[in-house]
Design a protein around this motif. Structure first.
Motif, mmCIF file in Angstrom:
data_model
loop_
_atom_site.group_PDB
_atom_site.id
_atom_site.type_symbol
_atom_site.label_atom_id
_atom_site.label_comp_id
_atom_site.label_asym_id
_atom_site.label_seq_id
_atom_site.Cartn_x
_atom_site.Cartn_y
_atom_site.Cartn_z
ATOM 1 N N SER A 17 0.822 -1.199 0.000
ATOM 2 C CA SER A 17 0.000 0.000 0.000
ATOM 3 C C SER A 17 0.856 1.249 0.000
ATOM 4 C CB SER A 17 -0.899 0.014 1.242
ATOM 5 O OG SER A 17 -2.046 -0.767 1.042
ATOM 6 N N ILE A 18 2.006 1.188 0.693
ATOM 7 C CA ILE A 18 2.861 2.364 0.864
ATOM 8 C C ILE A 18 4.307 1.973 0.602
ATOM 9 C CG2 ILE A 18 3.678 4.123 2.483
ATOM 10 C CD1 ILE A 18 1.045 3.618 4.049
ATOM 11 N N THR A 19 4.995 2.758 -0.201
ATOM 12 C CA THR A 19 6.438 2.582 -0.359
ATOM 13 C C THR A 19 7.125 3.928 -0.156
ATOM 14 O OG1 THR A 19 6.364 2.939 -2.767
ATOM 15 C CG2 THR A 19 6.181 0.669 -1.983
ATOM 16 N N VAL A 20 8.185 3.892 0.592
ATOM 17 C CA VAL A 20 9.018 5.076 0.836
ATOM 18 C C VAL A 20 10.441 4.673 0.469
ATOM 19 C CG1 VAL A 20 9.845 6.743 2.542
ATOM 20 C CG2 VAL A 20 7.521 5.801 2.731
ATOM 21 N N GLU A 21 11.024 5.368 -0.487
ATOM 22 C CA GLU A 21 12.357 5.012 -0.975
ATOM 23 C C GLU A 21 13.272 6.232 -0.908
ATOM 24 O OE1 GLU A 21 11.757 3.510 -4.898
ATOM 25 O OE2 GLU A 21 11.097 1.539 -4.189
ATOM 26 N N GLY A 22 14.262 6.143 -0.041
ATOM 27 C CA GLY A 22 15.281 7.186 0.053
ATOM 28 C C GLY A 22 14.757 8.541 0.465
ATOM 29 N N ALA A 23 13.733 8.570 1.325
ATOM 30 C CA ALA A 23 13.128 9.845 1.713
ATOM 31 C C ALA A 23 14.058 10.656 2.617
ATOM 32 C CB ALA A 23 11.807 9.609 2.429
ATOM 33 N N CYS A 24 14.280 11.908 2.229
ATOM 34 C CA CYS A 24 15.092 12.837 3.017
ATOM 35 C C CYS A 24 14.298 14.119 3.232
ATOM 36 C CB CYS A 24 16.397 13.179 2.293
ATOM 37 S SG CYS A 24 17.490 11.779 1.988
ATOM 38 N N ARG A 25 14.437 14.668 4.427
ATOM 39 C CA ARG A 25 13.770 15.947 4.712
ATOM 40 C C ARG A 25 14.566 16.677 5.781
ATOM 41 N NH1 ARG A 25 12.016 20.377 4.109
ATOM 42 N NH2 ARG A 25 9.877 21.069 4.438
ATOM 43 N N ALA A 26 14.927 17.928 5.486
ATOM 44 C CA ALA A 26 15.661 18.761 6.440
ATOM 45 C C ALA A 26 14.960 20.102 6.571
ATOM 46 C CB ALA A 26 17.104 18.948 5.987
#
Length: 284
Positions: A17-26
């Motif tokens: 249902s959900i995929t998160v690949e290499g998520a970055c947040r600053a």
């Protein structure tokens, strides 16, 4: 990437249902330094599972939830929800969201509050919609459905907010510490009601919490995060039978998972402090 196997649904569902690949947040801070909320986070969540995200304050739990929900954009990485972007999932009403506060309209009854999204979002394409009065009764709000929010307790208001979110039968439900402001007794009662609604709707749930016991009681899988920088350090499957009765919550098996998560959090936080110290020394 960690693929969370569906514990409740058949193994024939091979697309998460959900995929998160290499998520970055600053985030940029007032002193022009930056806070890394997410650092190359990878995660995959299978349909119909209940996944809790736990970690100390500042580890990026809520940021991850907002990115999955399309409320915030990552600086890098790719996120899909039901095979499309979070924005597309939200537009098709595949996403539901329950914040920390109930946010009920004070001039509408409980029943009208929970029924409002279906009236406003006529393109929800989630037909047939459930009987909202019946959902309220199942959530223990049968006698309160015609009252105003000011006439019911905070716990009942939050229960109504959960019913409202589940009312459109979203494929994915995102919940950001919805029970954090409630006392322990009310919290436990709402956990039971939440599991009943989840079983009714079969949504995939991503649930942010600070409570270890809550994570174990609710979840198929617990994602452990650590801060500075925000990252996933472990993914633990909770191999306990459902329903999770009061007797099970007091069992050695349940306490085993509580201790395991507490150990992972302690290790993760300790490693974060060491890593931060090494970076500080290097900068000096």
């Amino acid at each position: 990437m960690s693929l969370l196997a569906p514990n409740r649904l058949g193994s024939g569902l091979d697309h998460p249902s959900i995929t998160v690949e290499g998520a970055c947040r600053a985030y940029e801070l007032p002193d022009f330094s930056s806070l890394v909320a997410l650092d190359h986070v990878d995660l995959a969540i299978a349909p119909g599972t209940f996944v809790s995200v736990i970690g100390p304050s500042g580890c990026g739990k809520s940021t991850l939830l907002r990115i999955i929900g399309g409320l915030e954009q990552p600086d890098a990485g790719e996120i899909t929800v039901c095979g499309v972007s979070p924005r597309q999932a939200a537009e098709s009403k595949a996403l539901g969201f329950v914040p920390q506060g109930a946010a009920l309209l004070p001039w509408l009854s409980v029943l009208k509050n929970v029924s409002l999204p279906a009236k406003v979002n006529r393109r929800h394409n989630r037909a047939p919609l459930p009987d909202m009065a019946e959902l309220l009764r199942k959530a223990g709000l049968g006698e309160a459905m015609h009252k105003l929010p000011s006439q019911i307790s905070g716990g009942m208001q939050q229960r109504a907010a959960i019913v409202r979110a589940f009312g459109l039968r979203p494929d994915v439900m995102l919940m950001d510490e919805p029970f954090s402001a409630l006392d322990e007794f009310t919290r436990e009662s709402l956990q039971e009601q939440l599991l009943d609604l989840w079983d009714e709707t079969k949504s995939t749930v991503v649930f942010v919490t600070h409570s270890i016991s809550e994570a174990v009681r609710l979840s198929d899988t617990v994602v452990v995060m650590a801060p500075r920088p925000g990252r996933i350090v472990d993914v633990l499957d909770i191999d306990l039978p459902r329903p999770r009765s009061a007797e099970l919550v007091r069992s050695p098996e349940f306490h085993y998972y509580e201790l395991l998560i507490r150990e992972r959090l302690r290790d993760a936080f300790g490693h974060s402090e060491v890593a931060r110290g090494e970076r500080t020394e290097g900068e000096g």
